[in-house]
Design an enzyme around this catalytic site. Structure first.
Site, PDB file in Angstrom:
ATOM      1  N   HIS A  11       1.433   6.967  -5.326  1.00  0.00           N
ATOM      2  CA  HIS A  11       0.686   7.663  -3.512  1.00  0.00           C
ATOM      3  C   HIS A  11       0.408   9.430  -4.241  1.00  0.00           C
ATOM      4  CE1 HIS A  11       4.716   9.128  -2.646  1.00  0.00           C
ATOM      5  NE2 HIS A  11       5.132   9.249  -3.078  1.00  0.00           N
ATOM      6  N   GLU A  89       9.948   3.000  -2.558  1.00  0.00           N
ATOM      7  CA  GLU A  89       9.590   3.547  -3.579  1.00  0.00           C
ATOM      8  C   GLU A  89      12.267   3.550  -4.286  1.00  0.00           C
ATOM      9  OE1 GLU A  89      10.450   5.467  -5.934  1.00  0.00           O
ATOM     10  OE2 GLU A  89       9.691   6.880  -5.824  1.00  0.00           O
TER      11      GLU A  89
END
Length: 250
Positions: A11, A89
């Site tokens: 990202h 994550e």
């Protein structure tokens, strides 16, 4: 020889990347720079002639919005997308929300490097009554208590990423579909370690920059041939070095 390509994108810069905070499963959005990085990744992929049949991302909006911007630049906003918490994550436990440099000043650079990059090292755990515990978040309502982390090492992140790769993503690639994955620094490091059969020491030094397409090429047996970033090599190296330096005391 038939070559299959896979594109990975970490990202773009998030608001907490900008503030140098441990983010983990906290659902923070992209910064203005992060949006620009995602758009630039999409433009670069378009210039290089890439298009896709299917996309995967996590359930965290910094990855989702990165994918949106990439696909928008590719004029593929219609592409089917599967979101999975297994691409989230790594969970940073009780470190989530803390400033990395301040944490390094308190505990030392080496301890923070181990928390960030050590293969089997877990940060301090959350307690289940902590508001940051994912059991309080409706997007994880269908997960069992065993699946909900209080903290994670990279090894534990691999334990959820790789089965998802083997059971869900790889079969789609084997069927001939072109795949892009927008995810996170550590979920992508988990995949890179597996695909490259990288040592625990080797993965410690791997830093994936935000918003830069990482391409894998596979042979007809889906063995990785090589991986490379798209873009300016010097700029990419500088971004990767900046990621490495986030966990150092000022």
């Amino acid at each position: 020889m038939a070559v299959t390509k896979l594109v990975l994108v970490r990202h773009g810069e998030s608001q907490w990347n900008k503030e140098n905070r441990f983010t983990g499963w906290y659902d923070v959005d992209l910064s203005e720079k992060g949006v620009s990085e995602a758009k630039a990744a999409g433009k670069l992929l378009k210039e290089e002639g890439y298009s896709f049949d299917f996309a995967y991302t996590s359930v965290l909006k910094r990855a989702i919005h990165t994918l949106w911007n990439v696909l928008d630049e590719l004029d593929q906003a219609w592409l089917p997308v599967e979101k999975s918490w297994k691409l989230n994550e790594r969970h940073y436990g009780a470190l989530q929300g803390l400033n990395k440099a301040e944490t390094a000043e308190k505990y030392g650079d080496e301890q923070v490097k181990q928390w960030r990059r050590g293969f089997a090292v877990t940060p301090p755990e959350l307690t289940k009554d902590d508001e940051r515990y994912p059991g309080h978040d409706p997007r994880y309502a269908k997960l069992s208590e065993k699946e909900l982390p209080l903290t994670e090492s990279l090894a534990l992140t691999i334990d959820r990423v790789i089965p998802y790769w083997n059971e869900t993503i790889l079969p789609r690639m084997k069927s001939g579909e072109r795949v892009i994955i927008a995810a996170h620094g550590n979920s992508l490091r988990a995949l890179v370690k597996y695909l490259d059969n990288m040592s625990e020491e080797g993965i410690l030094e791997l830093n994936i920059p935000t918003g830069v397409p990482l391409v894998y090429e596979f042979d007809e047996n889906f063995k990785p041939l090589k991986r490379y970033y798209l873009g300016n090599a010097d700029e990419i190296a500088a971004k990767a070095a900046a990621v490495a330096n986030q966990g150092k005391a000022k």
